[in-house]
Design a protein around this motif. Structure first.
Motif, mmCIF file in Angstrom:
data_model
loop_
_atom_site.group_PDB
_atom_site.id
_atom_site.type_symbol
_atom_site.label_atom_id
_atom_site.label_comp_id
_atom_site.label_asym_id
_atom_site.label_seq_id
_atom_site.Cartn_x
_atom_site.Cartn_y
_atom_site.Cartn_z
ATOM 1 N N GLN A 58 0.813 -1.216 0.000
ATOM 2 C CA GLN A 58 0.000 0.000 0.000
ATOM 3 C C GLN A 58 0.848 1.269 0.000
ATOM 4 O O GLN A 58 0.561 2.215 -0.739
ATOM 5 N N CYS B 119 -6.651 -4.464 4.725
ATOM 6 C CA CYS B 119 -5.774 -5.022 3.687
ATOM 7 C C CYS B 119 -5.163 -6.335 4.155
ATOM 8 O O CYS B 119 -4.018 -6.659 3.809
ATOM 9 N N SER C 52 -11.009 -5.773 -0.021
ATOM 10 C CA SER C 52 -9.838 -5.672 -0.891
ATOM 11 C C SER C 52 -9.131 -7.012 -0.968
ATOM 12 O O SER C 52 -9.268 -7.853 -0.079
ATOM 13 N N TRP D 261 -3.358 -5.475 -6.328
ATOM 14 C CA TRP D 261 -4.295 -4.926 -5.341
ATOM 15 C C TRP D 261 -5.623 -4.731 -6.053
ATOM 16 O O TRP D 261 -5.708 -3.981 -7.033
ATOM 17 N N LEU E 88 -9.479 -3.564 -5.269
ATOM 18 C CA LEU E 88 -10.088 -2.769 -4.218
ATOM 19 C C LEU E 88 -11.518 -2.386 -4.584
ATOM 20 O O LEU E 88 -11.778 -1.902 -5.689
#
Length: 476
Positions: A27, A174, A212, A249, A251
């Protein structure tokens, strides 16, 4: 050490709990990419530490003005190192909880993100609900308590915003949990409701918790990493991060007060994360458990060594193809066959130096979230479960605490004191380990699973790990 852009004037928009290697490789890297492109200057990160082990991170990042190096290591051994500058502040809650609460209540804070590990959410494996009986949680719920847990801090921050008429921040999990946003909503809502029913209603109605899926294999920083970074770049870094080239990732686009333009940094922003998260948890994470216990028992100590073994390759592919893949939903834009082959290649990357011990740690938090759901879904349709059952049996054999050569195994697990005595009874009582209902729920009452599990466990005792794997994959 300097970032590749001007950090003066950056303001914090994200408060992150659990600044470790993964957050800094993932992140924080994505935000850094946006900052490097000239955007997201009001979305810098304030890290927060809650646990005693976070003190060192505070010391290192404070001394380095939040800067650190991220090195991507290719399979051929080449390194690509960059300085990450997206973390501009770090607060250590045990020293100054009020500073953390002030930051959470600040209107500039619009996202609170979490990498607090699979076991950090206080969810009972049996009931699926928040367990408020943990001593630290109970202490935070006492009237007038100064919050010390992530639950207490986040909910107090939300309560202050509610009292001041400030819109709530988004809580963005996350962690590697199926439906991590739903889980976060459940636990923070439950904590808020125990503290004040009206506050609980407000949290559940007003706060957004996007789901996520996160993916980047990031082992604990190797002991020689700092020296290697210094040799290659001339940069002194007290806690560098080393990671693999792959990163992903996915999301859910559900935010209360906006978000960084993550898609510009390569994030897949979607309406429904579920297909992607099931793919990752049941293929990558569960396969890691397939490597972990059998790998250790076969004498491997590094992940790439086991992944390069053709026997492990066949075992993992059989598990993924015949057991995990049938439980997945259609995954838009993903070639699953290619994804699975790529997973094996990623595991086999010798440059990463990922350890078997890392994969074996905290199994009681991981197996129920990654492997047992596959078993339950396959049982419901009379599907194949032999490899998944063998993974569980491998864990049970590992939890005995002694390997096939009679050498001790250091079991790292929050439930080790409950599970190891059960594992040591299982040569005489093969289902003893399964009696831990806080981990397995009612699986001990599923005859087909018990048969497959006991068969694998007895083979591990009689023949050893390698022969057990060979029997499972047959003549493939």
């Amino acid at each position: 050490m300097r970032a590749g852009y001007d950090r003066s004037g950056l303001t914090t928009g994200i408060v992150h709990f659990g600044v470790g290697g993964f957050h800094r490789a993932h992140q924080a890297m994505y935000v850094d990419t946006l900052l490097g492109g000239g955007g997201a200057r009001d979305w810098a990160i304030c890290g927060v530490g809650v646990l005693p082990g976070d003190r060192r991170m505070r010391d290192v990042l404070t001394a380095q003005d939040g800067l650190y190096t991220l090195s991507v290591v290719e399979p051929d051994g080449s390194w690509d190192t960059r300085v990450i500058g997206s973390i501009v502040e770090y607060l250590y809650a045990p020293d100054d909880p009020e500073a953390v609460l002030a930051k959470l209540a600040d209107p500039a804070t619009r996202i609170v993100s979490l990498t607090i590990t699979e076991g950090g959410y206080g969810i009972s494996a049996v009931s699926g609900e928040f367990d408020a009986s943990a001593p630290a949680v109970a202490a935070d719920l006492a009237p007038g308590a100064v919050p010390g847990t992530v639950f207490g801090l986040v909910v107090e921050g939300l309560a202050r915003r509610r009292a001041a008429g400030i819109a709530p921040f988004t809580v963005m999990s996350c962690d590697n949990i199926e439906g991590n946003g739903h889980v976060a909503r459940r636990v923070f809502g439950a904590f808020a409701r125990l503290r004040d029913p009206a506050l609980g209603d407000w949290v559940e109605q007003q706060v957004r918790f996007p789901n996520s899926m996160v993916d980047r294999i990031t082992p604990a920083t190797p002991p020689d990493a700092a020296a290697e970074v210094l040799r290659r770049t001339g940069i002194e870094d007290g806690w560098p991060v080393v990671t693999e080239p792959f990163t992903q990732w996915v999301l859910e686009d559900s935010f209360t007060l906006g978000r960084p333009p993550y898609e510009r940094a390569g994030v897949q922003v979607v309406a429904d994360v579920t297909p992607y998260e099931l793919m990752k948890l049941r293929l990558l994470n569960a396969s890691h458990q397939g490597i972990a216990y059998f790998g250790h028992l076969c004498g491997y100590r590094l992940v790439h060594e086991a992944a390069q073994d053709p026997l492990f390759d066949r075992f993992l592919m059989r598990y993924m193809d015949l057991e995990a893949t049938p439980t997945l939903r259609p995954v838009p834009g993903v070639d699953l066959d290619l994804y699975k082959r790529t997973l094996i290649e990623r595991f086999a990357n010798p440059a990463i130096g990922d350890t078997i011990a890392r994969l074996c740690a905290e199994s009681s938090d991981r197996i129920p979230k990654w492997v047992l759901p596959v078993i339950r879904e396959r049982l419901a349709v009379d599907g194949e479960i032999e490899c998944a059952a063998a993974i569980v049996a491998g864990w049970a054999r590992y939890a005995e605490g002694v390997d096939e050569q009679g050498e001790p195994i250091e079991v790292v697990d929050r439930l080790r004191d409950e599970l190891m005595p059960l594992a040591r009874r299982q040569r005489a009582e093969p289902t003893a380990f399964l009696s831990a209902r806080e981990v397995f729920g009612d699986l001990i009452e599923e005859p087909r699973f018990v048969r497959a599990y006991v068969s694998a466990l007895e083979s591990l005792h009689a023949k050893g790990a390698r022969a057990t794997l060979a029997d499972l994959v047959g003549n493939e």
